[in-house]
Design a protein around this motif. Structure first.
Motif, PDB file in Angstrom:
ATOM      1  N   SER B 104      17.545  79.668  56.007  1.00 27.94           N
ATOM      2  CA  SER B 104      18.074  78.961  54.850  1.00 27.94           C
ATOM      3  C   SER B 104      17.686  77.811  54.566  1.00 27.94           C
ATOM      4  O   SER B 104      17.463  76.855  55.406  1.00 27.94           O
ATOM      5  CB  SER B 104      19.619  79.110  54.953  1.00 27.94           C
ATOM      6  OG  SER B 104      20.091  78.618  53.730  1.00 27.94           O
ATOM      7  N   LEU B 106      19.785  75.861  52.363  1.00 26.76           N
ATOM      8  CA  LEU B 106      20.947  75.563  51.835  1.00 26.76           C
ATOM      9  C   LEU B 106      21.068  74.343  52.184  1.00 26.76           C
ATOM     10  O   LEU B 106      21.290  73.563  53.542  1.00 26.76           O
ATOM     11  CB  LEU B 106      22.223  76.390  52.237  1.00 26.76           C
ATOM     12  CG  LEU B 106      22.414  77.756  51.292  1.00 26.76           C
ATOM     13  CD1 LEU B 106      23.418  78.605  51.816  1.00 26.76           C
ATOM     14  CD2 LEU B 106      22.140  77.649  50.012  1.00 26.76           C
ATOM     15  N   PRO B 110      19.689  72.190  47.662  1.00 23.89           N
ATOM     16  CA  PRO B 110      20.643  72.706  47.272  1.00 23.89           C
ATOM     17  C   PRO B 110      20.643  72.970  45.616  1.00 23.89           C
ATOM     18  O   PRO B 110      19.585  72.606  45.156  1.00 23.89           O
ATOM     19  CB  PRO B 110      21.632  71.764  47.612  1.00 23.89           C
ATOM     20  CG  PRO B 110      20.997  70.183  47.477  1.00 23.89           C
ATOM     21  CD  PRO B 110      19.605  70.617  47.879  1.00 23.89           C
ATOM     22  N   ASP B 141      26.510  71.591  48.591  1.00 27.01           N
ATOM     23  CA  ASP B 141      25.874  72.561  48.082  1.00 27.01           C
ATOM     24  C   ASP B 141      26.546  73.754  47.594  1.00 27.01           C
ATOM     25  O   ASP B 141      27.289  74.503  48.477  1.00 27.01           O
ATOM     26  CB  ASP B 141      24.595  72.982  49.020  1.00 27.01           C
ATOM     27  CG  ASP B 141      23.761  74.053  48.281  1.00 27.01           C
ATOM     28  OD1 ASP B 141      24.131  74.552  47.386  1.00 27.01           O
ATOM     29  OD2 ASP B 141      22.786  74.511  48.913  1.00 27.01           O
ATOM     30  N   GLY B 143      25.985  76.537  47.360  1.00 28.09           N
ATOM     31  CA  GLY B 143      25.478  77.716  47.673  1.00 28.09           C
ATOM     32  C   GLY B 143      25.977  78.223  49.108  1.00 28.09           C
ATOM     33  O   GLY B 143      25.998  79.416  49.322  1.00 28.09           O
ATOM     34  N   ALA B 147      27.249  81.998  49.592  1.00 25.85           N
ATOM     35  CA  ALA B 147      26.906  82.813  50.632  1.00 25.85           C
ATOM     36  C   ALA B 147      27.899  83.229  51.565  1.00 25.85           C
ATOM     37  O   ALA B 147      27.988  84.339  52.068  1.00 25.85           O
ATOM     38  CB  ALA B 147      25.876  81.880  51.876  1.00 25.85           C
ATOM     39  N   PRO B 357      18.533  80.787  48.030  1.00 27.84           N
ATOM     40  CA  PRO B 357      20.029  81.034  47.602  1.00 27.84           C
ATOM     41  C   PRO B 357      20.583  82.031  47.141  1.00 27.84           C
ATOM     42  O   PRO B 357      22.055  82.224  47.301  1.00 27.84           O
ATOM     43  CB  PRO B 357      20.109  79.603  47.062  1.00 27.84           C
ATOM     44  CG  PRO B 357      18.992  79.443  46.307  1.00 27.84           C
ATOM     45  CD  PRO B 357      17.821  79.929  47.098  1.00 27.84           C
TER      46      PRO B 357
END
Lengths: 429, 482
Positions: B104, B106, B110, B141, B143, B147, B357
């Motif tokens: 990732s 993230l 972001p 972030d 995200g 997630a 993301p």
């Protein structure tokens, strides 16, 4: 009525034949037909196809003697998937520049550019997506980096490519003009107001017959003589304008432009369309939207949310689904996954299927011939081994214009070369 | 991917120094300079009753109860006594280990993606082992929470793939936090992100007229770095043994690579092509380090038995392809073929990763696609097996399988309750526990902490009454906040 015994599984047949069957008369029987029309979903139904067109649909269809019969064994049959935004046939590998023709590099006006001049029916992307149920696609020039404010004219293609009857795979060579506002327009023109001014300047010039052409006032912003007739077609509503706009205020600016010039407008992007749903609905302006987006990847998409689609639906805005990521061409096949995501977030499954079949056909002006399973329409059909929106399902047979498509692609050939079936798995880990 | 964003290897430095045995900590340092400050909130005791349990151990337990207590999985069985604990009726629903994404960006790339937040590639030199991805993480972030709603409880955040050696990656728990240290997975080693192929030679050769500009330049770059690190490590190890005289000079880049050679940092490598992976296995052998996983690896199916033999995992997408030439040979069966490979020394280790993301929010769907593609190709993959691609296998690659990644008594209560089988586009993560703390409850969206960044957005002014508003009303009526 006669029925020939079923000699082969629908999906297997194309593999065995290895080449498309000629357009002919055949009947698909015992299908769960998702008509995407007023008939809704018909169980244990028959679809009769003749000369590439759907001749009859229903539970009481007479099958003429001599018809080939395909037993769907209760599986779902849907219209072919129509991708309302892609670069299929226009780019092969993003990172291999020589194969990538999505952008002209002209910053402002490329209205005369027609992607139909460059489309490749032998693109490896076509079979990869075709065997997954994608049958038609709009392929468009890019307004993003390297693209243009007025990027050019997109075409609608058949994913049959070279397998289309007489090689006629371009369904409509000039389907829409593409342009952009918002952050993309800002980047190309210098600011949002500059982008709007440049668009208005172009339409004014087209309306006035190009009187100011070549006067040098706009520097690089001059139109070419070839641009003007294209813009006039847009002014005369013969050609829709697809404007990319994400932020609610940019969408409103696009609506004002369309009001002022009487344009046939389609909004693409539309991340914040739910905030201006009433304005879109009252003007019957449709949107091309990715239903999976829920992150503010840009400031212009700050208010994006996963239930936007359900909100647009409630407000009466017409929409077709597109993949907003950079994978919308190679993986146009995943459009049905995005539709499934919409269905998992408040949209009905029927509406989600319509958003990748009938809705794009309607928005692109093709719904008299494509997008649903109704008598008279072109026989773009897909047989699935399960729920068409489910990620574990796959297409088992695909027909484009009544022709059986081979279920092979470069990927399946690669797979078959390397696939060695191992002994049953010992407990791993 | 085209953007110079992807970096796919990370190495974890063991924070639990006591657990390192005779391993040395980072060459010149006595302790981790950036220790975890993650302290889970007090966990309630929860009995999840009657779920279909996919353990991550290749087993499926129907109609089974799971007890979460004090942040751990306390019991798994049928007819467990509820006592005074909160009971969740999970009949018809699925319980799995929390999803772990080994790849990732993230926090380092972001949302929103603007210059100010674009911190994933230190693209100023082809070899930058001195940088740590964690120092680029923006904990706001949005995200991360997206997630979490997709069932992701642990993730590895990596530098991008612009560089041959991109820097250290880090394993974090996907919990709301103000600082990244509050997310650091206690005891997880850090990682080293390395990258094969087109990205480094494009960024430096094509982009800047610097080395590397070719595949051979890439390999020379890795070897030069590790050759230097071998000497550095030897000097420091000798000094650490005797502790006499002046210490060798510190070099932050060499600190990282020396700890790779000591096994304290785990190597994760972005590599698409089979031939490039084989070359890197040779390079790793030459310098004596192990590659935990090849990431992206669209051609892993071409060398699946070799990967099984060497005990190297492959972290893969279900179906991404074609965005550059080295991604041209992707096939949908890649994951299932890697998984099915067997050798005398081991079985294939397939991981479904996201690098994205959006993808990280639906890793369950990506695994479902890979499972279905495998089945159609004649590779029998059950749901209880495929869940391991998202849980046990990534935990193994990250070196945290002893703490999370499966549903076993004593392991961390990192658990997801799904509305249905997770192998469906319609599945939702109904509830997500991280170390026994309920961090997501779909029935109460307002109870989830939003990123500070999202505060003040006008998401509710579109037309009809919203689900959120209804939820607010429900909360107001009951006063309940889980």
């Amino acid at each position: 009525m006669s029925r020939r015994p079923m000699l082969w599984l629908a999906g297997l047949s194309a593999l065995l034949l290895g080449s498309p069957a000629r357009a002919e008369r055949f009947a698909i029987i015992h299908a769960e037909v998702h008509t995407v029309a007023s008939a809704g979903v018909l169980r244990d139904a028959t679809v009769l196809v003749r000369n590439g067109r759907i001749e009859a649909v229903g539970n009481e269809v007479e099958i003429p003697d001599g018809s080939r019969v395909i037993d769907a064994r209760g599986r779902p049959l849907t219209p072919g998937i129509i991708v309302a935004s892609s670069a299929l046939g226009l780019k092969e590998i993003d990172g291999v520049e020589e194969t990538n023709d999505v952008a002209s590099g002209q910053k402002r006006y490329s209205a005369a550019l027609s992607v139909a001049d460059a489309l490749n029916p032998r693109s490896a992307l076509l079979p990869v997506n075709r065997i997954a149920g994608v049958t038609r696609a709009l392929t468009a020039p890019d307004t993003r980096k390297g693209g243009s404010l007025i990027a050019g004219q997109g075409a609608i293609i058949s994913l049959a490519g070279t397998l289309a009857p007489d090689g006629e795979w371009i369904t409509r060579p000039q389907a829409a003009l593409f342009a952009t506002l918002g952050e993309q327009g800002r980047e190309l023109a210098g600011s949002r107001p500059a982008a709007m001014a440049a668009l208005r300047e172009a339409f004014e010039e087209a309306r006035s017959g190009g009187a100011r052409l070549g006067d040098g006032l706009s520097g690089e912003a001059q139109l070419s003589p070839l641009d003007l007739p294209v813009l006039r077609r847009v002014l005369q509503r013969e050609l829709p304008l697809v404007l990319h706009a994400e932020r609610a205020s940019d969408i409103l600016a696009a609506l004002k432009l369309a009001d002022d010039y009487g344009l046939l407008l389609i909004i693409s992007g539309a991340a914040e369309a739910h905030l201006v749903a009433a304005e879109l609905a009252s003007r019957s302006v449709p949107v091309l939207i990715d239903p999976s987006r829920n992150l503010p990847a840009h400031f212009e998409t700050l208010h994006v949310r996963r239930d936007a689609i359900a909100r647009l639906s409630r407000a009466g805005v017409a929409f077709a689904f597109v993949d907003a990521s950079e994978f919308g061409s190679h993986n146009a096949r995943n459009l049905r996954q995005l539709a499934g995501i919409a269905a998992a977030n408040g949209l009905s499954r029927d509406a989600a299927l319509a958003a990748i079949t009938l809705q794009p056909a309607q928005i692109l002006g093709l719904s008299t011939v494509l997008g649903s399973i109704e008598p008279g329409k072109i026989a773009d059909l897909v047989l699935w081994d399960g729920d068409p929106l489910e990620v574990t399902s796959a297409a088992t047979a695909v027909w484009i214009e009544g022709r059986t498509m081979p279920m092979t692609s470069r990927q399946t050939v690669l797979r078959d070369r390397y696939l060695k079936r191992p002994a049953p798995a010992a407990p791993p880990r | 991917m085209i953007r110079p964003v992807h970096a796919c290897l990370g190495v974890l430095v063991t924070v639990l120094l006591a657990a390192c045995g005779d391993r040395h900590p980072a060459a010149g340092t006595a302790a981790d300079p950036f220790p975890s400050t993650y302290r889970p909130a007090p966990a309630t005791t929860v009995l999840i009753r009657g779920a279909t349990v996919l353990t991550g151990l290749d087993s499926r337990l129907d109609n089974t109860d799971v007890l979460l207590s004090e942040g751990r999985i306390a019991a798994i069985g049928k007819g467990l006594a509820a006592g005074g604990t909160t009971v969740i009726e999970a009949g018809g629903r699925y319980l799995t280990p929390g999803i772990i994404d080994v790849h990732s960006h993230l926090g380092v790339y972001p949302a929103p993606a603007v210059w100010a937040t674009s911190d994933g590639n230190e693209a100023t030199a082809a070899t930058t082992p001195e940088v740590w991805a964690e120092h680029s993480i923006w904990p706001q972030d949005p995200g991360f929470e997206a997630a979490r709603a997709g069932g992701v409880t642990t993730l590895q955040v990596l530098p991008g793939s612009a560089n041959l050696i991109g820097g250290r990656g880090v394993v974090i728990k996907n919990v709301p936090a103000v600082t990244y240290q509050q997310m650091l997975f206690p005891g997880a080693r850090r990682s080293l992100k390395m990258a094969c192929g087109e990205n480094p030679k494009r960024v430096y050769g094509k982009g800047g007229g610097r080395s590397p500009s070719t595949g051979m330049g890439n390999v020379a770059g890795y070897r030069a770095a590790f050759a230097k690190a071998s000497g550095y490590r030897a000097r420091w190890d000798a000094w650490n043994k005797e502790r006499k005289g002046p210490s060798p000079d510190r070099d932050l880049a060499m600190d990282t690579l020396a700890d790779v050679l000591r096994g304290n940092i785990l190597v994760h490598m972005h590599c698409y092509r089979a031939d490039q992976m084989a070359t890197m296995l040779d390079v790793a052998k030459e310098f004596g380090f192990k590659i935990q996983a090849f990431h992206h690896a669209v051609e892993a199916y071409k060398i699946a038995p070799r990967l099984a033999e060497e005990g190297v995992c492959a972290a893969l997408w279900a179906d991404w392809w074609g965005f550059k030439l080295e991604a041209w040979d992707a096939i949908n069966e890649n994951i299932a073929i890697v998984d099915a490979a067997r050798s005398d020394h081991g079985a294939g280790c397939a991981i479904v990763h996201s690098d994205d993301p959006d993808g990280i929010q639906r890793l369950n769907q990506e695994a479902a696609k890979a499972m279905a593609a495998g089945r159609r190709a004649g590779l029998p993959v059950s749901e209880e097996h495929a869940i391991g691609w998202l849980t046990a296998n990534p935990a193994k690659a990250l070196g945290i399988l002893d703490r999370t990644g499966t549903l076993e008594v004593g392991k961390a209560a990192d658990v997801v309750l799904w509305s249905s089988t997770p192998f469906s586009v319609y599945a939702h993560a109904d509830q997500v526990w991280i170390d026994g703390v309920l961090q997501l409850d779909r029935a109460h969206p307002k109870a989830q902490p939003d990123s500070d960044f999202m505060l003040g957005t006008e998401v509710d002014d579109a037309g009809p009454a919203t689900d959120d508003a209804a939820d607010d009303a429900a909360e107001a009526a009951t006063g309940a906040r889980p």
